[in-house]
Scaffold this active site. Structure first.
Site, PDB file in Angstrom:
ATOM      1  N   GLY A  10     -32.052  23.966 -48.531  1.00  0.00           N
ATOM      2  CA  GLY A  10     -31.516  22.629 -48.251  1.00  0.00           C
ATOM      3  C   GLY A  10     -32.576  21.693 -47.714  1.00  0.00           C
ATOM      4  O   GLY A  10     -33.761  22.045 -47.595  1.00  0.00           O
ATOM      5  N   LEU A  12     -33.122  20.290 -44.647  1.00  0.00           N
ATOM      6  CA  LEU A  12     -33.785  20.710 -43.411  1.00  0.00           C
ATOM      7  C   LEU A  12     -34.422  22.090 -43.561  1.00  0.00           C
ATOM      8  O   LEU A  12     -35.564  22.304 -43.160  1.00  0.00           O
ATOM      9  CB  LEU A  12     -32.761  20.738 -42.258  1.00  0.00           C
ATOM     10  CG  LEU A  12     -33.281  21.309 -40.942  1.00  0.00           C
ATOM     11  CD1 LEU A  12     -34.452  20.496 -40.403  1.00  0.00           C
ATOM     12  CD2 LEU A  12     -32.148  21.361 -39.908  1.00  0.00           C
ATOM     13  N   ASP A  42     -24.827  34.824 -49.953  1.00  0.00           N
ATOM     14  CA  ASP A  42     -23.737  34.036 -49.364  1.00  0.00           C
ATOM     15  C   ASP A  42     -23.490  34.550 -47.945  1.00  0.00           C
ATOM     16  O   ASP A  42     -23.210  35.740 -47.762  1.00  0.00           O
ATOM     17  CB  ASP A  42     -22.481  34.196 -50.232  1.00  0.00           C
ATOM     18  CG  ASP A  42     -21.352  33.290 -49.776  1.00  0.00           C
ATOM     19  OD1 ASP A  42     -21.341  32.879 -48.590  1.00  0.00           O
ATOM     20  OD2 ASP A  42     -20.480  32.996 -50.614  1.00  0.00           O
ATOM     21  N   ALA A  66     -24.897  24.983 -43.895  1.00  0.00           N
ATOM     22  CA  ALA A  66     -23.577  24.418 -43.610  1.00  0.00           C
ATOM     23  C   ALA A  66     -23.083  23.754 -44.882  1.00  0.00           C
ATOM     24  O   ALA A  66     -23.870  23.507 -45.814  1.00  0.00           O
ATOM     25  CB  ALA A  66     -23.665  23.375 -42.495  1.00  0.00           C
ATOM     26  N   THR A  68     -22.246  20.418 -45.891  1.00  0.00           N
ATOM     27  CA  THR A  68     -22.562  19.144 -45.241  1.00  0.00           C
ATOM     28  C   THR A  68     -21.944  17.937 -45.954  1.00  0.00           C
ATOM     29  O   THR A  68     -22.191  16.805 -45.546  1.00  0.00           O
ATOM     30  CB  THR A  68     -24.098  18.953 -45.179  1.00  0.00           C
ATOM     31  OG1 THR A  68     -24.627  19.043 -46.497  1.00  0.00           O
ATOM     32  CG2 THR A  68     -24.750  20.008 -44.304  1.00  0.00           C
ATOM     33  N   TYR A 131     -15.253  18.004 -40.784  1.00  0.00           N
ATOM     34  CA  TYR A 131     -16.656  18.444 -40.675  1.00  0.00           C
ATOM     35  C   TYR A 131     -17.054  18.582 -39.207  1.00  0.00           C
ATOM     36  O   TYR A 131     -17.578  19.626 -38.782  1.00  0.00           O
ATOM     37  CB  TYR A 131     -17.553  17.428 -41.396  1.00  0.00           C
ATOM     38  CG  TYR A 131     -19.037  17.644 -41.195  1.00  0.00           C
ATOM     39  CD1 TYR A 131     -19.698  18.703 -41.796  1.00  0.00           C
ATOM     40  CD2 TYR A 131     -19.784  16.757 -40.406  1.00  0.00           C
ATOM     41  CE1 TYR A 131     -21.067  18.895 -41.616  1.00  0.00           C
ATOM     42  CE2 TYR A 131     -21.151  16.940 -40.219  1.00  0.00           C
ATOM     43  CZ  TYR A 131     -21.785  18.004 -40.820  1.00  0.00           C
ATOM     44  OH  TYR A 131     -23.133  18.187 -40.639  1.00  0.00           O
ATOM     45  N   LYS A 135     -18.021  21.999 -37.156  1.00  0.00           N
ATOM     46  CA  LYS A 135     -19.353  22.142 -36.550  1.00  0.00           C
ATOM     47  C   LYS A 135     -19.232  22.398 -35.046  1.00  0.00           C
ATOM     48  O   LYS A 135     -20.038  23.134 -34.472  1.00  0.00           O
ATOM     49  CB  LYS A 135     -20.201  20.898 -36.823  1.00  0.00           C
ATOM     50  CG  LYS A 135     -20.581  20.687 -38.285  1.00  0.00           C
ATOM     51  CD  LYS A 135     -21.520  21.758 -38.839  1.00  0.00           C
ATOM     52  CE  LYS A 135     -22.906  21.669 -38.254  1.00  0.00           C
ATOM     53  NZ  LYS A 135     -23.824  22.639 -38.891  1.00  0.00           N
TER      54      LYS A 135
HETATM   55  N1  NAP Z   1     -27.625  15.748 -43.391  1.00  0.00           N
HETATM   56  C1  NAP Z   1     -27.416  15.143 -42.222  1.00  0.00           C
HETATM   57  O1  NAP Z   1     -27.438  13.897 -42.104  1.00  0.00           O
HETATM   58  C2  NAP Z   1     -27.141  15.969 -40.982  1.00  0.00           C
HETATM   59  C3  NAP Z   1     -26.889  15.302 -39.784  1.00  0.00           C
HETATM   60  C4  NAP Z   1     -26.642  16.061 -38.638  1.00  0.00           C
HETATM   61  C5  NAP Z   1     -26.637  17.448 -38.710  1.00  0.00           C
HETATM   62  N2  NAP Z   1     -26.855  18.069 -39.905  1.00  0.00           N
HETATM   63  C6  NAP Z   1     -26.859  19.534 -39.932  1.00  0.00           C
HETATM   64  O2  NAP Z   1     -28.166  19.948 -40.298  1.00  0.00           O
HETATM   65  C7  NAP Z   1     -28.108  21.164 -41.049  1.00  0.00           C
HETATM   66  C8  NAP Z   1     -28.926  21.017 -42.330  1.00  0.00           C
HETATM   67  O3  NAP Z   1     -28.393  19.912 -43.091  1.00  0.00           O
HETATM   68  P1  NAP Z   1     -29.015  19.550 -44.517  1.00  0.00           P
HETATM   69  O4  NAP Z   1     -28.826  18.091 -44.717  1.00  0.00           O
HETATM   70  O5  NAP Z   1     -30.349  20.168 -44.668  1.00  0.00           O
HETATM   71  O6  NAP Z   1     -27.963  20.299 -45.448  1.00  0.00           O
HETATM   72  P2  NAP Z   1     -28.117  20.755 -46.976  1.00  0.00           P
HETATM   73  O7  NAP Z   1     -29.257  20.048 -47.641  1.00  0.00           O
HETATM   74  O8  NAP Z   1     -26.754  20.632 -47.566  1.00  0.00           O
HETATM   75  O9  NAP Z   1     -28.538  22.296 -46.839  1.00  0.00           O
HETATM   76  C9  NAP Z   1     -27.638  23.283 -46.436  1.00  0.00           C
HETATM   77  C10 NAP Z   1     -27.876  24.483 -47.321  1.00  0.00           C
HETATM   78  O10 NAP Z   1     -27.039  25.558 -46.866  1.00  0.00           O
HETATM   79  C11 NAP Z   1     -26.518  26.201 -48.011  1.00  0.00           C
HETATM   80  N3  NAP Z   1     -25.302  26.947 -47.703  1.00  0.00           N
HETATM   81  C12 NAP Z   1     -24.067  26.445 -47.467  1.00  0.00           C
HETATM   82  N4  NAP Z   1     -23.202  27.448 -47.285  1.00  0.00           N
HETATM   83  C13 NAP Z   1     -23.901  28.614 -47.403  1.00  0.00           C
HETATM   84  C14 NAP Z   1     -23.544  29.972 -47.355  1.00  0.00           C
HETATM   85  N5  NAP Z   1     -22.278  30.386 -47.156  1.00  0.00           N
HETATM   86  N6  NAP Z   1     -24.504  30.907 -47.539  1.00  0.00           N
HETATM   87  C15 NAP Z   1     -25.792  30.533 -47.772  1.00  0.00           C
HETATM   88  N7  NAP Z   1     -26.179  29.236 -47.834  1.00  0.00           N
HETATM   89  C16 NAP Z   1     -25.245  28.286 -47.654  1.00  0.00           C
HETATM   90  C17 NAP Z   1     -26.255  25.044 -48.953  1.00  0.00           C
HETATM   91  O11 NAP Z   1     -26.024  25.466 -50.274  1.00  0.00           O
HETATM   92  P3  NAP Z   1     -25.077  24.522 -51.218  1.00  0.00           P
HETATM   93  O12 NAP Z   1     -25.849  23.246 -51.404  1.00  0.00           O
HETATM   94  O13 NAP Z   1     -24.905  25.315 -52.462  1.00  0.00           O
HETATM   95  O14 NAP Z   1     -23.799  24.310 -50.443  1.00  0.00           O
HETATM   96  C18 NAP Z   1     -27.523  24.221 -48.789  1.00  0.00           C
HETATM   97  O15 NAP Z   1     -28.567  24.644 -49.633  1.00  0.00           O
HETATM   98  C19 NAP Z   1     -26.637  21.467 -41.253  1.00  0.00           C
HETATM   99  O16 NAP Z   1     -26.227  22.425 -40.307  1.00  0.00           O
HETATM  100  C20 NAP Z   1     -25.941  20.132 -40.973  1.00  0.00           C
HETATM  101  O17 NAP Z   1     -24.624  20.332 -40.497  1.00  0.00           O
HETATM  102  C21 NAP Z   1     -27.123  17.369 -41.047  1.00  0.00           C
END
Ligand code: NAP
Length: 289
Positions: A10, A12, A42, A66, A68, A131, A135
């Site tokens: 993902g 981050l 998974d 997560a 997201t 969401y 979280k």
């Molecule tokens: N994006 C924001 O603005 C933001 C803001 C505040 C906090 N956060 C937090 O920061 C963290 C990283 O966010 P991000 O934007 O990097 O998210 P992201 O790009 O959606 O990356 C999350 C990755 O986790 C994978 N994933 C989800 N469920 C899974 C599972 N059961 N087993 C294995 N992998 C799994 C996803 O796969 P899929 O794509 O196939 O689902 C995705 O590749 C998250 O915890 C999020 O809640 C994000």
């Protein structure tokens, strides 16, 4: 350190893998998608997660995985709970088997956004969305296992889905820019955040930290800064109100999600950069400058 990164494909997680590699840590990633140094797995498969932890025996797990998609979570709360809560329980239980410290990445959406000033780490959370609710439940699981929660907000980078890429894409397509001027927060760049999370993984402090870049701004104000960083006229973006979004978004957003970093600074960590610095770097990467 030996480090396990969940969500490593993902936005981050991929930066975490890169930063950890660069710092000389041994890093293994897990994700549903293929990515660098990533095992496709998974996290709902508890047996597979246990086996991986027992084989890799990491010192720390940075749990960035997560679901997201905030609006999709609102429409499918069961899937949101499985992805964000149940998977976190699996990670925390498996990490305990090898005494790995868990750093769980969380979000500004745990707050309702009605506070006037910045939210402190000990302000009571009160999420308004599915969401945010899932979280927050994940935070409690991480803290219950003795781990560290790192809340962040408005994540951006040169990859993944984020407002910087959306704005540059819209400019290239000649599409109009309309962004809300009544939601305030702090943009956070994934490379900077990855460095902060590695410090927490190393130090195992436990408790809640706010880890964002500095500089409160509305989405409208942020887009003006993106335009400036791209050498454009900041007047190209039109301010609108959340109530004017058509169609309205299924998940409510916090009107104020500025997070104060008191605990981070009191622990002696270096203050995060103003978001305009990493913004300029990311725009330069995306524009091949
Ligand atoms: N994006 C924001 O603005 C933001 C803001 C505040 C906090 N956060 C937090 O920061 C963290 C990283 O966010 P991000 O934007 O990097 O998210 P992201 O790009 O959606 O990356 C999350 C990755 O986790 C994978 N994933 C989800 N469920 C899974 C599972 N059961 N087993 C294995 N992998 C799994 C996803 O796969 P899929 O794509 O196939 O689902 C995705 O590749 C998250 O915890 C999020 O809640 C994000």
């Amino acid at each position: 350190m030996r480090l396990l990164v969940t969500g490593s494909a993902g936005q981050l997680g991929s930066h975490l893998v890169e930063e950890a590699d660069r710092a000389g840590h041994a890093v293994v990633g897990v994700d549903l998608q293929q990515g660098a140094d990533t095992t496709v797995l998974d996290l709902s498969d508890a047996e597979a997660v246990r086996s991986l932890l027992l084989a890799e025996r990491p010192d720390a797990v940075v749990h960035a995985a997560a679901w997201t998609a905030v609006d999709d979570c609102e429409l499918d709360p069961d899937r949101a709970r499985r992805a964000n809560v149940d998977a976190t329980a699996v990670v925390v239980e498996a990490a305990a088997l090898v005494d790995a410290h868990v750093v769980g990445v969380s979000t500004d959406y745990v707050f309702d956004g009605t506070k006037d000033g910045p939210y402190g780490e000990d302000d009571p959370p009160s999420p308004r969305s599915v969401y945010g609710t899932t979280k927050l439940a994940a935070e409690r699981i991480v803290l219950g296992g003795g781990g560290t929660v790192a809340r962040t907000s408005w994540l951006c980078s040169a990859r993944g889905r984020n407002v910087v890429r959306t704005v540059l894409g819209a400019l290239d397509a000649g599409a109009p820019l309309r962004f809300v001027d009544d939601q305030r927060g702090q943009p956070t760049f994934a490379g900077d955040l990855a460095g902060m999370l590695l410090l927490l993984a190393r130090d195992r402090p436990g408790g809640v930290f706010h880890t964002t870049n500095a500089g409160p701004v509305t989405w409208y104000g942020f887009v003006q800064e993106i335009l400036r960083a791209d050498g454009r006229d900041p007047g190209l973006v039109v301010p609108i109100r959340t109530a004017d979004l058509d169609p309205p978004r299924p998940a409510p957003r916090p009107a104020n999600s500025v997070l104060s970093d008191r605990v981070w600074r009191r622990a002696g960590y270096p203050p995060a950069r103003d978001f305009r610095e990493p913004l300029a770097e990311v725009v330069a990467v995306l524009r091949h400058r």
